[in-house]
Design a protein around this motif. Structure first.
Motif, short mmCIF file in Angstrom:
data_model
loop_
_atom_site.label_atom_id
_atom_site.label_comp_id
_atom_site.label_asym_id
_atom_site.label_seq_id
_atom_site.Cartn_x
_atom_site.Cartn_y
_atom_site.Cartn_z
N LEU A 164 0.99 -1.53 -0.23
CA LEU A 164 0.51 -0.13 0.10
C LEU A 164 0.75 1.42 0.31
N ALA A 165 0.17 2.61 -0.72
CA ALA A 165 1.41 3.89 -0.82
C ALA A 165 0.65 4.46 -1.20
N VAL A 166 0.69 5.81 -1.21
CA VAL A 166 -0.29 7.12 -1.43
C VAL A 166 1.43 7.85 -1.81
N GLU A 167 1.49 8.42 -3.10
CA GLU A 167 2.78 8.90 -3.50
C GLU A 167 2.77 9.66 -2.95
N GLY A 168 4.37 10.21 -2.26
CA GLY A 168 4.97 10.98 -1.83
C GLY A 168 4.52 11.27 -0.38
N ALA A 176 -5.93 5.09 -1.51
CA ALA A 176 -4.35 4.99 -1.71
C ALA A 176 -4.19 4.92 -3.72
N THR A 177 -2.86 5.26 -3.47
CA THR A 177 -2.04 4.90 -5.62
C THR A 177 -1.40 3.69 -5.80
N SER A 179 -1.33 -4.82 22.63
CA SER A 179 -0.91 -5.77 20.78
C SER A 179 -1.09 -6.66 20.93
N ASP A 180 -1.75 -7.37 19.79
CA ASP A 180 -0.98 -8.87 20.02
C ASP A 180 0.57 -8.65 18.72
N ARG A 181 0.68 -7.56 18.04
CA ARG A 181 1.71 -7.86 16.72
C ARG A 181 1.55 -6.01 17.06
N VAL A 182 2.75 -5.88 17.02
CA VAL A 182 2.52 -4.05 16.40
C VAL A 182 3.69 -4.52 15.00
N VAL A 183 3.16 -3.46 14.49
CA VAL A 183 3.72 -2.50 12.97
C VAL A 183 4.22 -1.20 13.18
N VAL A 184 5.77 -0.84 12.97
CA VAL A 184 6.63 0.28 13.03
C VAL A 184 6.82 0.33 12.02
N MET A 185 7.00 1.85 11.74
CA MET A 185 6.97 2.93 10.52
C MET A 185 8.28 3.22 10.79
N HIS A 186 9.26 4.43 9.92
CA HIS A 186 9.56 5.09 9.86
C HIS A 186 9.64 5.70 8.73
N GLN A 187 9.41 7.00 8.40
CA GLN A 187 9.73 8.55 7.75
C GLN A 187 8.49 7.74 6.63
N GLY A 188 7.77 6.98 6.62
CA GLY A 188 6.59 6.56 5.42
C GLY A 188 7.06 5.01 4.99
N HIS A 189 7.55 4.64 5.66
CA HIS A 189 8.39 3.04 5.22
C HIS A 189 8.02 2.12 6.71
#
Length: 509
Positions: free
Chosen positions: A278-282, A320-321, A478-488
Motif C-alpha cells: 500500500l502507498a500514497v505517493e509522496g 491509496a495511489t 497489541s498482539d502484534r506491532v507494525v512499526v513505521m519510520h519516515q513513511g516506510h
C-alpha cells in the motif's frame, strides 16, 4: 476518600507569595455545576500539576484563569492582588498565557503570523513588517530549539508540530504564569523531552507552570506539586515527592484501578484485512500486513512516520495511489469512507476537533451520524426510539459526563468528546475498527475502561488496528506491532518479543 476534600494545600514558604491563587471559585453551566468552591495556588519557579478525571473541572478552572470564562463566585489573585479578568486578552496583559488542549491556530496563516497576531511589528509607514516578524520567530525557535520554517502555513504541519507552535506562541508573551493543558497529547517521547527542557528553563526564570496531564510518568518527572480535583471539587494538594501513582489514582477516581491494560487472550481468527504494498505517493509506501479477527494490531512510530496516513488510506479518506487491499480474501478498492463503511470498517480519527466532532451539534447528533443510512433505518424512516436508547446506553457505558444527549458536544471536556466519538463508531457494529490515538486526552479511569472495551470487542471477533503515541499502551494492548519510520514499514513484532527498546529501535531506523 470524602474526608480528603477538607484538607488544605501545603503551607506557603516564608515570603513566598503565590504567582496565582484561586479562592472558592464556583462555575455553573446549564444542568452542570462544573466547579464547586475550588482552590489552587501556583508558586514562582514551580510546575504545579492539576489532575482529575474528564469532567473533574480542570479545564474549566484553567479557562477561568485564562479569562475565557467568568466565574459565578470566588476570587482570583495574581501576586497577591485581586484580579477580575474581562477576557483572554486581559489575562495576557496580566501575565497569564494558556496552551489549550484543542489547538487554536489559524490554518491558512503562516507560523509567524499565528505567533505574532495582534502584536505584529510595523514598518514606519504602519504596514506589517514581515521580515522583522520572520526574524523574531526564528529567534524564538532558536531559543526553544524548534526546527520549523516560520514561513510555513499551519495547515501543512502535523498535529505535533502545531503543538510546538502553540508552545512557542505562549512563551513569546513572556508571561509569568503559563498554563499547559495536555501539551504532550499528540507528541512523541522525544518531543516530550524537548518540551520538558523548555519547561525547566522557564522554571529557572521564576515562571510558574500549571500542567494538566493524564500521564502519570510525566507528573513525577516534571511536577513539583500536584492538586487533584474530582467532580468539580478540590480534593487535595501534595508535593509530588510525597505521593505514588496509586495515591493519585485513588484521589482522582475514589477507587482503586488494578489493571491499566486489561489485555485478554482471545482466539485469533481468519484474516479479515490484507494490505499489500500500500502507498500514497509522496507520503508512504511499501505497507504490508494482515489483520485477523480478534486481533489487536498496534501501529507504532514517531510522529511524522506516516501512521495516521496509512489509517486514512485504508479508510478511503485519502485513497491509496498503489497497492491492494482485500477483505476476507476478496479484493476491494476503498475510494471513500462511505465505501469503507459498507465493507464493515470504522475509523476514529486522531483530531476530534478538526475531523471528528460537529461541535455545535448535540451528543446524540454526533453519535448517530454514522448509522442514519443503515442499521437504524426501516422502510426509509429512522428508528428514533431504538437509536436514542442505544446512544444513551453507550454514553453510560463510556461514562460520558453530560446533563443529557442534546447538550452541544462543544460544551463537553475533550475526553468526553472522545468517548462520544468512540460511541459513534461502536453503533455501526464494525468488523474492522481503526483507532487513531483512542485515549488521547482521556483520564486514567476512562482509559482503563476503553482498554477493556477494546479487549471485549476483540473477544467478539472484531479486528482492531490501533495507533498510539504512548508505547506502554501499544505494548500493553497489541498482539502484534507494525512499526513505521519516515513513511516506510520497518518491521512487525510479536507481542512476546515486543518491548520499548525494540520498538524505538525500529521507529528510529
Amino acid at each position: 476518600m470524602q474526608a480528603t476534600a477538607e484538607r488544605s494545600p501545603p503551607a506557603a514558604r516564608a515570603g513566598d507569595i503565590p504567582l496565582l491563587e484561586v479562592r472558592d471559585v464556583i462555575k455553573t453551566f446549564p444542568g452542570v455545576k462544573a466547579l464547586d468552591g475550588v482552590q489552587f495556588k501556583l508558586r514562582p519557579g514551580t510546575v504545579h500539576a492539576l489532575m482529575g478525571e474528564n469532567g473533574a473541572g480542570k479545564s474549566t478552572l484553567m479557562k477561568i484563569i485564562a479569562g475565557v470564562y467568568i466565574p459565578d463566585g470566588g476570587e482570583l489573585l495574581v501576586k497577591g492582588q485581586p484580579l477580575t479578568l474581562k477576557g483572554p486578552l486581559d489575562a495576557l496583559d496580566n501575565g497569564i498565557a494558556m496552551i489549550h488542549q484543542e489547538l487554536n491556530l489559524m490554518a491558512y496563516m503562516t507560523i509567524a503570523e499565528n505567533i505574532w497576531i495582534r502584536r505584529e511589528p510595523l514598518t514606519r509607514l504602519g504596514f506589517v513588517d514581515h521580515r522583522e516578524m520572520r526574524k523574531r520567530t526564528q529567534a524564538l525557535f532558536d531559543r526553544l530549539n524548534i526546527d520549523l520554517n516560520p514561513e510555513a502555513e499551519v495547515r501543512s504541519l502535523s498535529i505535533a508540530n502545531r503543538q510546538m507552535v502553540e508552545i512557542a506562541k505562549a512563551v513569546s508573551f513572556d508571561s509569568d504564569v503559563l498554563i499547559m493543558d495536555e501539551p504532550t497529547s499528540a507528541i512523541t517521547e522525544r518531543e516530550v523531552e524537548h518540551l520538558f527542557r523548555i519547561i525547566r528553563d522557564l522554571k529557572a526564570q521564576g515562571k510558574g507552570i500549571v500542567y494538566i496531564t493524564h500521564k502519570m510518568n510525566e507528573l513525577f518527572e516534571i511536577a513539583d506539586e500536584v492538586s487533584v480535583f474530582r467532580d468539580g471539587r478540590y480534593i487535595e494538594t501534595k508535593l509530588s515527592s510525597e505521593v505514588t501513582r496509586d495515591d493519585i489514582i485513588k484521589m482522582m477516581v475514589g477507587r482503586e484501578i488494578t489493571q491499566m491494560f486489561p489485555k485478554e487472550e482471545v482466539p485469533i481468527g481468519d484474516i479479515v484485512l490484507s494490505i499489500k504494498d500500500l502507498a500514497v505517493e509522496g507520503v508512504f509506501s511499501g505497507i504490508n500486513f494482515d489483520l485477523r479477527a480478534g486481533e489487536i494490531l498496534g501501529l507504532a512510530g514517531l510522529v511524522g512516520s506516516g501512521r495516521s496516513n496509512v489509517a486514512e488510506a485504508i479508510f478511503g479518506v485519502v485513497p491509496a495511489t498503489s497497492g491492494s487491499m482485500a477483505i476476507r480474501g476478496t479484493p476491494v478498492v476503498i475510494d471513500s469512507p462511505a465505501t469503507a463503511m459498507k465493507n464493515g470498517m470504522a475509523f476514529l480519527t486522531e483530531d476530534r476537533k478538526e475531523t471528528g466532532c460537529f461541535l455545535t451539534l448535540g451528543i446524540l447528533a454526533n453519535m448517530d451520524t454514522a448509522v442514519l443510512s443503515s442499521n437504524y433505518v426501516k422502510f426509509g424512516f429512522v428508528q428514533g426510539k431504538r437509536l436514542m436508547k442505544d446512544c444513551d446506553a453507550l454514553s453510560k457505558t463510556l461514562r460520558v459526563k453530560t446533563p443529557n444527549l442534546h447538550e452541544p458536544i462543544q460544551n463537553l471536556s475533550g475526553g468526553n468528546q472522545q468517548k462520544a466519538l468512540i460511541g459513534r463508531w461502536l453503533l455501526t457494529r464494525p468488523k474492522i475498527l481503526i483507532l487513531d490515538e483512542p485515549t488521547r486526552g482521556i483520564d486514567v479511569g476512562a482509559k482503563a475502561e476503553i482498554h477493556r472495551l477494546i479487549s471485549k470487542l476483540a473477544g467478539e471477533g472484531v479486528a482492531v488496528l490501533m495507533i498510539s503515541s504512548e508505547l506502554p499502551e501499544v505494548l500493553g494492548m497489541s498482539d502484534r506491532v507494525v512499526v513505521m519510520h519516515q513513511g516506510h514499514q520497518t518491521g512487525i513484532v510479536d507481542r512476546k518479543d515486543a518491548d520499548q527498546v525494540t520498538i524505538m529501535d525500529l521507529a528510529s531506523q
